[in-house]
Design a protein around this motif. Structure first.
Motif: not given
Length: 79
Positions: A28-35
């Motif tokens: 979701p918005a503002r959540s961290r995505v995988p590096s």
């Protein structure tokens, strides 16, 4: 891992998976995505491929990167 199509660059295929996950709310918005490192581990890709995925998603405005913190899903206007 996914089974890669031989005729499409891997970074494009992984970017499509990430777009789908952002679109369906997995991230979701503002959540961290995988590096980049996490992408290499999950998809079995090279670090440069993971960097291309992040670059493409940033250029599309889907993610943004906070130096030292990671990459996050951008807020998008509700349609």
């Amino acid at each position: 891992m996914i089974e890669f199509a031989p005729d499409v660059p891997r970074w494009k295929q992984v970017a499509e998976v990430m777009r789908s996950r952002i679109g369906d709310g997995t991230y979701p918005a503002r959540s961290r995505v995988p590096s980049v490192v996490q992408l290499t581990e999950e998809f079995g890709i090279a670090a440069t491929t993971g960097q291309k995925v992040h670059r493409a998603l940033r250029e599309e405005g889907l993610i943004y990167t906070e130096p030292g913190l990671g990459s996050f899903v951008a807020d998008r206007p509700q349609g």
